[in-house]
Design a protein around this motif. Structure first.
Motif, PDB file in Angstrom:
ATOM      1  N   ASP A   2       0.825  -1.206   0.000  1.00 10.96           N
ATOM      2  CA  ASP A   2       0.000   0.000   0.000  1.00 10.96           C
ATOM      3  C   ASP A   2       0.860   1.257   0.000  1.00 10.96           C
ATOM      4  OD1 ASP A   2      -2.317  -1.444  -0.058  1.00 10.96           O
ATOM      5  OD2 ASP A   2      -2.755  -1.228   2.079  1.00 10.96           O
ATOM      6  N   ILE A   3       1.918   1.250   0.798  1.00 11.93           N
ATOM      7  CA  ILE A   3       2.804   2.418   0.867  1.00 11.93           C
ATOM      8  C   ILE A   3       3.463   2.638  -0.497  1.00 11.93           C
ATOM      9  CG2 ILE A   3       4.837   3.406   1.981  1.00 11.93           C
ATOM     10  CD1 ILE A   3       2.465   3.212   3.834  1.00 11.93           C
ATOM     11  N   PHE A   4       3.903   1.557  -1.138  1.00  9.40           N
ATOM     12  CA  PHE A   4       4.513   1.659  -2.460  1.00  9.40           C
ATOM     13  C   PHE A   4       3.535   2.260  -3.466  1.00  9.40           C
ATOM     14  CE2 PHE A   4       5.182  -0.275  -6.671  1.00  9.40           C
ATOM     15  CZ  PHE A   4       6.408   0.294  -6.981  1.00  9.40           C
ATOM     16  N   LEU A   5       2.284   1.757  -3.477  1.00 13.20           N
ATOM     17  CA  LEU A   5       1.268   2.286  -4.396  1.00 13.20           C
ATOM     18  C   LEU A   5       0.967   3.749  -4.103  1.00 13.20           C
ATOM     19  CD1 LEU A   5      -1.206  -0.730  -4.577  1.00 13.20           C
ATOM     20  CD2 LEU A   5       0.305   0.101  -6.392  1.00 13.20           C
ATOM     21  N   LEU A   6       0.929   4.102  -2.823  1.00  9.68           N
ATOM     22  CA  LEU A   6       0.671   5.486  -2.425  1.00  9.68           C
ATOM     23  C   LEU A   6       1.798   6.406  -2.915  1.00  9.68           C
ATOM     24  CD1 LEU A   6      -1.253   7.303  -0.661  1.00  9.68           C
ATOM     25  CD2 LEU A   6       0.413   6.968   1.149  1.00  9.68           C
ATOM     26  N   ILE A   7       3.030   6.006  -2.709  1.00 11.53           N
ATOM     27  CA  ILE A   7       4.174   6.828  -3.118  1.00 11.53           C
ATOM     28  C   ILE A   7       4.243   6.926  -4.643  1.00 11.53           C
ATOM     29  CG2 ILE A   7       6.705   6.933  -3.166  1.00 11.53           C
ATOM     30  CD1 ILE A   7       6.622   5.776  -0.295  1.00 11.53           C
ATOM     31  N   LEU A   8       4.080   5.795  -5.328  1.00  7.37           N
ATOM     32  CA  LEU A   8       4.125   5.812  -6.785  1.00  7.37           C
ATOM     33  C   LEU A   8       2.974   6.651  -7.357  1.00  7.37           C
ATOM     34  CD1 LEU A   8       5.557   4.841  -9.325  1.00  7.37           C
ATOM     35  CD2 LEU A   8       4.136   2.777  -9.242  1.00  7.37           C
ATOM     36  N   GLY A   9       1.799   6.525  -6.769  1.00  9.85           N
ATOM     37  CA  GLY A   9       0.658   7.331  -7.195  1.00  9.85           C
ATOM     38  C   GLY A   9       0.910   8.816  -7.001  1.00  9.85           C
ATOM     39  N   PHE A  10       1.513   9.178  -5.876  1.00 12.28           N
ATOM     40  CA  PHE A  10       1.821  10.586  -5.614  1.00 12.28           C
ATOM     41  C   PHE A  10       2.858  11.108  -6.608  1.00 12.28           C
ATOM     42  CE2 PHE A  10       4.013  14.052  -3.361  1.00 12.28           C
ATOM     43  CZ  PHE A  10       2.923  14.883  -3.141  1.00 12.28           C
ATOM     44  N   ILE A  11       3.851  10.286  -6.915  1.00 16.33           N
ATOM     45  CA  ILE A  11       4.860  10.688  -7.906  1.00 16.33           C
ATOM     46  C   ILE A  11       4.184  10.914  -9.264  1.00 16.33           C
ATOM     47  CG2 ILE A  11       6.853   9.860  -9.238  1.00 16.33           C
ATOM     48  CD1 ILE A  11       7.817   8.526  -6.597  1.00 16.33           C
ATOM     49  N   LEU A  12       3.269  10.032  -9.629  1.00 18.72           N
ATOM     50  CA  LEU A  12       2.553  10.210 -10.895  1.00 18.72           C
ATOM     51  C   LEU A  12       1.688  11.464 -10.877  1.00 18.72           C
ATOM     52  CD1 LEU A  12       1.597   6.539 -11.786  1.00 18.72           C
ATOM     53  CD2 LEU A  12       3.292   8.006 -12.897  1.00 18.72           C
ATOM     54  N   MET A  13       1.156  11.809  -9.733  1.00 18.74           N
ATOM     55  CA  MET A  13       0.404  13.063  -9.622  1.00 18.74           C
ATOM     56  C   MET A  13       1.306  14.253  -9.940  1.00 18.74           C
ATOM     57  SD  MET A  13      -2.752  12.886  -8.841  1.00 18.74           S
ATOM     58  CE  MET A  13      -3.719  11.428  -8.803  1.00 18.74           C
ATOM     59  N   LEU A  14       2.512  14.249  -9.373  1.00 20.01           N
ATOM     60  CA  LEU A  14       3.454  15.346  -9.622  1.00 20.01           C
ATOM     61  C   LEU A  14       3.908  15.372 -11.085  1.00 20.01           C
ATOM     62  CD1 LEU A  14       5.596  15.214  -6.360  1.00 20.01           C
ATOM     63  CD2 LEU A  14       3.627  16.684  -6.874  1.00 20.01           C
ATOM     64  N   LYS A 163      -5.653   7.737   6.400  1.00 19.50           N
ATOM     65  CA  LYS A 163      -4.254   7.753   6.867  1.00 19.50           C
ATOM     66  C   LYS A 163      -3.991   6.740   7.982  1.00 19.50           C
ATOM     67  CE  LYS A 163      -4.755  11.564  10.092  1.00 19.50           C
ATOM     68  NZ  LYS A 163      -5.926  12.358   9.883  1.00 19.50           N
ATOM     69  N   SER A 164      -4.955   6.538   8.882  1.00 17.22           N
ATOM     70  CA  SER A 164      -4.710   5.594   9.978  1.00 17.22           C
ATOM     71  C   SER A 164      -4.646   4.148   9.464  1.00 17.22           C
ATOM     72  CB  SER A 164      -5.772   5.735  11.067  1.00 17.22           C
ATOM     73  OG  SER A 164      -7.048   5.479  10.541  1.00 17.22           O
ATOM     74  N   ALA A 165      -5.394   3.847   8.410  1.00 21.21           N
ATOM     75  CA  ALA A 165      -5.343   2.503   7.840  1.00 21.21           C
ATOM     76  C   ALA A 165      -4.100   2.328   6.961  1.00 21.21           C
ATOM     77  CB  ALA A 165      -6.608   2.222   7.025  1.00 21.21           C
ATOM     78  N   LEU A 166      -3.697   3.399   6.287  1.00 20.26           N
ATOM     79  CA  LEU A 166      -2.508   3.333   5.441  1.00 20.26           C
ATOM     80  C   LEU A 166      -1.232   3.293   6.246  1.00 20.26           C
ATOM     81  CD1 LEU A 166      -3.458   5.830   2.578  1.00 20.26           C
ATOM     82  CD2 LEU A 166      -2.931   3.400   2.302  1.00 20.26           C
ATOM     83  N   PHE A 167      -1.232   4.050   7.342  1.00 18.03           N
ATOM     84  CA  PHE A 167      -0.038   4.156   8.197  1.00 18.03           C
ATOM     85  C   PHE A 167      -0.372   3.753   9.624  1.00 18.03           C
ATOM     86  CE2 PHE A 167       0.209   7.575   4.986  1.00 18.03           C
ATOM     87  CZ  PHE A 167       1.310   7.146   4.286  1.00 18.03           C
ATOM     88  N   PRO A 168      -0.649   2.473   9.891  1.00 20.47           N
ATOM     89  CA  PRO A 168      -1.065   2.065  11.245  1.00 20.47           C
ATOM     90  C   PRO A 168       0.048   2.258  12.280  1.00 20.47           C
ATOM     91  CG  PRO A 168      -0.722   0.151   9.842  1.00 20.47           C
ATOM     92  CD  PRO A 168      -0.586   1.364   8.975  1.00 20.47           C
TER      93      PRO A 168
END
Length: 171
Positions: A2-14, A163-168
């Motif tokens: 999930d963290i990988f998808l979140l970071i990659l998704g954010f990079i694609l947003m930028l 955020k609490s589910a993504l970053f427990p």
């Protein structure tokens, strides 16, 4: 994962925001892929209807970005030769980035100007049509930027709500 998808998704947003200004990168579709990656996390479940609508918007804005400069040329008194010149200028800017990032602004203007002058238009009419091309380019760029920013806002909003589910480990 999930963290990988979140970071990659954010990079694609930028990258999508940067792509709003660079003609080589399709900004809104890249931003949409960022939303899609967020959907694939185990925590955030966006509906396929939402993803379909946002994809349709991204593709529409992407397509309009190639049409609007030509329409701007036509609206400001340009002829078919000016529209063809604008399109040729966009192609030159894409494949021969001679003037760097400014080429995407300058080449459609020059293309419309040359097209109108070759069509026997006077300098005033040709310049007016070229200005229409420039305004069309700015309109398309603003539209792409606005969509990419809205998608970034959606991305951040969804990630923040979960955020609490993504970053427990931070809870």
């Amino acid at each position: 994962m999930d963290i990988f998808l979140l970071i990659l998704g954010f990079i694609l947003m930028l990258v999508g925001i940067i792509g709003s200004f660079l003609p080589i990168l399709p900004g809104p579709p890249i931003s949409w892929v960022g939303l899609l990656l967020l959907h694939f996390t185990s925590v955030i479940d966006m509906t396929w209807t939402f993803l379909g609508i946002t994809l349709a918007i991204a593709l529409l804005v992407f397509a309009l970005d190639y049409v609007i400069p030509a329409l701007g040329t036509k609206k400001f008194g340009g002829t078919k030769a000016g529209v063809i010149g604008t399109t040729a200028g966009l192609v030159v800017a894409l494949f021969f980035p001679i003037l760097g990032p400014f080429g995407i602004i300058i080449w459609p203007f020059i293309g419309a100007l040359v097209g109108e002058l070759l069509n026997k238009a006077d300098k005033k009419t040709a310049t007016k049509a070229a200005f229409g091309s420039f305004l069309g380019f700015l309109t398309g760029t603003f539209m792409k930027f606005l969509v990419a920013i809205v998608y970034l806002g959606m991305f951040i909003s969804e990630a923040w709500q979960h955020k609490s589910a993504l970053f427990p480990f931070f809870s």
